[in-house]
Design a protein around this motif. Structure first.
Motif, PDB file in Angstrom:
ATOM      1  N   VAL A   1       8.659   6.811   2.761  1.00 17.74           N
ATOM      2  CA  VAL A   1       7.493   6.225   3.430  1.00 17.74           C
ATOM      3  C   VAL A   1       7.807   6.157   4.917  1.00 17.74           C
ATOM      4  O   VAL A   1       8.596   5.316   5.351  1.00 17.74           O
TER       5      VAL A   1
ATOM      6  N   THR B   1       3.813   6.397  -1.056  1.00 13.65           N
ATOM      7  CA  THR B   1       2.857   5.867  -0.075  1.00 13.65           C
ATOM      8  C   THR B   1       1.528   5.464  -0.706  1.00 13.65           C
ATOM      9  O   THR B   1       0.677   4.890  -0.022  1.00 13.65           O
TER      10      THR B   1
ATOM     11  N   TYR C   1       0.321   1.826  -0.317  1.00 13.18           N
ATOM     12  CA  TYR C   1      -0.178   1.508   1.020  1.00 13.18           C
ATOM     13  C   TYR C   1      -1.595   2.032   1.229  1.00 13.18           C
ATOM     14  O   TYR C   1      -2.449   1.344   1.791  1.00 13.18           O
TER      15      TYR C   1
END
Length: 197
Positions: free
Chosen positions: A44, A97, A100
């Motif tokens: 990330v 990711t 997120y």
């Protein structure tokens, strides 16, 4: 009863709203493909993506900001290389990711609601402080836990290990939050009717 007496159709989305949504989705995409800074071993990177996400909520409010972020995520999931580092596809949403990206949608809605509440009376001397507190609260309550959970799920790491790595993002996130708030306050000073007050 004639058809003309039927209930009026729902209010259409204004062309300006569609333009704002498209522009902010494009802004997030542009900030996302700026060369990222790799951090730790969880895959990330640090990007400017969160700056664009915060600006969408702070500038456009809840529904338009959320629509802009959702459009960005959908376009990336559909295959256009708009995610961090020019990546794309469903695989990104299922990877480290992904948490997120999903958190961005929820956080934008909450930050947009906060911005609408704060800016209801216009821009005053404390507007920046209230927006800053709202942005920090959303980061801590939404983006952090969902993002960390996404990394832990995708990598098999423990939440404690992921949390320790996530601390590396906090200084940069703090700077991006401050920049987003300052830009948003300037935008609302210049365009006081942007949220439709």
């Amino acid at each position: 009863m004639s058809s003309t007496s039927a209930a009026a159709p729902a209010r259409a989305i204004a062309p300006a709203d569609l333009a704002y949504i498209a522009v902010f989705a494009a802004l997030i995409a542009a900030l996302s493909i700026v060369p990222p800074i790799p951090v730790g071993g969880f895959g990330v990177p640090i990007t400017l993506q969160t700056l664009g996400v915060a600006l969408a909520g702070l500038c456009l409010g809840a529904w338009r900001g959320t629509a802009a972020v959702a459009l960005y995520v959908l376009v990336g999931a559909a295959g256009l290389p708009v995610f961090a580092g020019g990546t794309a596809g469903i695989g990104v949403l299922l990877g480290p990711t992904g948490g997120y990206l999903l958190a961005f949608i929820v956080s934008t809605f909450l930050l947009g609601l906060a911005a609408q509440a704060v800016l209801r009376r216009g821009v005053d001397r404390l507007t920046w402080l209230w927006l800053l507190l709202a942005a920090v609260a959303v980061r801590l309550a939404v983006i952090w836990p969902i993002g960390v959970a996404g990394i832990a799920r995708a990598t098999g790491g423990t939440v404690g290990d992921v949390w320790a790595v996530d601390l590396a993002y906090w200084p940069g996130d703090a700077l991006k939050i401050v920049v987003a708030v300052l830009i948003a306050v300037a935008v609302h000073k210049a365009f006081p009717r942007l949220l439709g007050r």
